[in-house]
Design a protein around this motif. Structure first.
Motif, PDB file in Angstrom:
ATOM      1  N   THR A  60       0.842  -1.200   0.000  1.00 32.90           N
ATOM      2  CA  THR A  60       0.000   0.000   0.000  1.00 32.90           C
ATOM      3  C   THR A  60       0.872   1.243   0.000  1.00 32.90           C
ATOM      4  N   ARG A  61       0.249   2.360  -0.285  1.00 36.58           N
ATOM      5  CA  ARG A  61       0.974   3.623  -0.361  1.00 36.58           C
ATOM      6  C   ARG A  61       1.634   3.967   0.971  1.00 36.58           C
ATOM      7  N   ARG A  62       0.926   3.657   2.062  1.00 37.02           N
ATOM      8  CA  ARG A  62       1.422   3.981   3.404  1.00 37.02           C
ATOM      9  C   ARG A  62       2.712   3.217   3.713  1.00 37.02           C
TER      10      ARG A  62
ATOM     11  N   THR B  18       7.226   9.146  -4.818  1.00 35.62           N
ATOM     12  CA  THR B  18       5.841   9.466  -4.461  1.00 35.62           C
ATOM     13  C   THR B  18       5.062  10.019  -5.645  1.00 35.62           C
TER      14      THR B  18
ATOM     15  N   LEU C 190       5.586   4.504   1.715  1.00 34.76           N
ATOM     16  CA  LEU C 190       6.148   5.744   2.259  1.00 34.76           C
ATOM     17  C   LEU C 190       7.084   5.470   3.427  1.00 34.76           C
ATOM     18  N   TRP C 191       6.725   4.488   4.288  1.00 33.82           N
ATOM     19  CA  TRP C 191       7.590   4.148   5.418  1.00 33.82           C
ATOM     20  C   TRP C 191       8.915   3.571   4.935  1.00 33.82           C
TER      21      TRP C 191
END
Lengths: 249, 114
Positions: free
Chosen positions: A2-4, B22, A7-8
């Motif tokens: 997932t995106r979360r 991102t 990001l981590w």
């Protein structure tokens, strides 16, 4: 992922890189220091080869073989772009409409085109003397042609830009560099060795093979930029896909 | 602060990498790659800098003048030109992606097709 989570993972990677990089920086020689062993040797070698612009001497004499590699990267990416941006079977070519351009812009373009072209050629020709050379001057010379597109219109640019010739010149520039290198072998020295007479320091004919290699790169970069922009402009203005029309209909 | 220029180069690099990772738009990602690459120019030129020195061009300076390192300048120069053409190649890939898949959001391009 997932995106979360992504990001981590990214944050961990960036922080670790930042920490390692900062630690490495503390071991680098201080900024602005006087210890430049390669620079000092390059300057000495450039003066010995009677090339006033040390950067050109590094690019086209001391590290001429590396520049051949860099030039080939340039050549290959232009080739790739041309192949990727060709017109495919399900696309058709439409003639773009002529557009009215403000008179002031027209005058400005007409005035600046020859000036820009001249500056580009000057920068290529004086690469061995003053800051500049084939890479920089080539971009300036190629830009000058596109003032036609801005100040007049697209058909005018197409008339003054025989694309086939520029594609040929792109290959010829690359070939000239390779063959100039072979001249070193024929003269009984190493590949890309500076075998020509070195001339008088700080004159247009100084530096041996440096001005010739500069010219070869100038031809290649000029035509490369013209060819690249031509294909992007054609995509934006001329080529229309049937599929996109279907989708919007 | 003699470390500051090196750290700025690192900061530009990390900002570019963050942008690529991102990114929700491939054109934006190509722009971020150009930012990442420009960090190498800053690093190269700050490695070659010498206090009180002039440009490594002797057409209007005496041959005894102290000059900054010409080797890294030559590297930065070819880096700029090659970077520009590689950016063009990547943008051409983006044009094709947009045509074939109708989107340039990398997250929507994960599915296989064929």
């Amino acid at each position: 992922m997932t995106r979360r989570v992504r990001l981590w993972v990214l944050a961990a990677g960036l922080l670790a890189t930042a920490a390692l990089y900062a630690a490495a920086c503390t071991q680098l020689p201080g900024f602005g220091g006087s210890w430049h062993p390669y620079g000092d040797r390059a300057v000495r070698a450039a003066l010995q080869q009677r090339t006033a612009n040390t950067v050109s001497s590094v690019n086209f004499d001391l590290r001429a073989f590396d520049t051949l590699g860099e030039e080939s990267v340039l050549f290959a990416s232009v080739l790739g772009t041309v192949v990727l941006l060709r017109r495919t079977r399900d696309e058709k070519r439409v003639a773009p409409e002529p557009v009215r351009v403000p008179a002031a812009l027209r005058r400005y373009g007409r005035l600046m085109l020859p000036v820009t072209l001249l500056i580009g050629l000057y920068v290529i020709a004086h690469g061995q003397l003053s800051p500049g050379g084939g890479f920089q001057g080539g971009v300036v010379a190629a830009t000058s042609l596109h003032l036609l597109y801005i100040a007049v219109d697209y058909p005018a640019l197409e008339r003054f830009r025989p694309l086939g010739l520029y594609e040929l010149a792109d290959g010829a520039g690359e070939a000239a560099y390779v063959l100039l290198g072979a001249a070193g072998l024929i003269a009984g020295s190493a590949y890309l060795a500076n075998v020509l007479p070195l001339g008088t320091f700080n004159t247009l004919s100084s530096g041996g093979t440096v001005p010739l290699l500069n010219a070869a790169v100038g031809i290649e970069v000029t035509s490369a930029v013209v060819v690249l922009l031509a294909h992007f402009l054609a995509q934006a203005l001329e080529i229309e896909g049937e599929r996109e029309e279907d989708r919007s209909a | 602060m003699s470390l500051l220029p090196y750290l700025i180069a690192g900061w530009i690099f990390l900002a570019g990498v963050y942008g690529i990772a991102t990114s929700r738009n491939l054109i934006h990602a190509v722009g971020c790659l150009a930012v990442t690459q420009s960090s190498t120019y800053v690093l190269l030129l700050s490695v070659g800098y010498r206090k009180g020195a002039t440009a490594p061009v002797f057409s209007d300076a005496p041959t005894s003048a102290t000059v900054v390192d010409p080797v890294v300048q030559a590297l930065a120069l070819t880096d700029v030109v090659v970077g520009a053409t590689v950016t063009a190649l990547l943008l051409a890939l983006v044009v094709q992606t947009a045509k074939r898949h109708g989107t340039i959001d990398p997250d929507e391009l994960s599915g296989l097709k064929g």
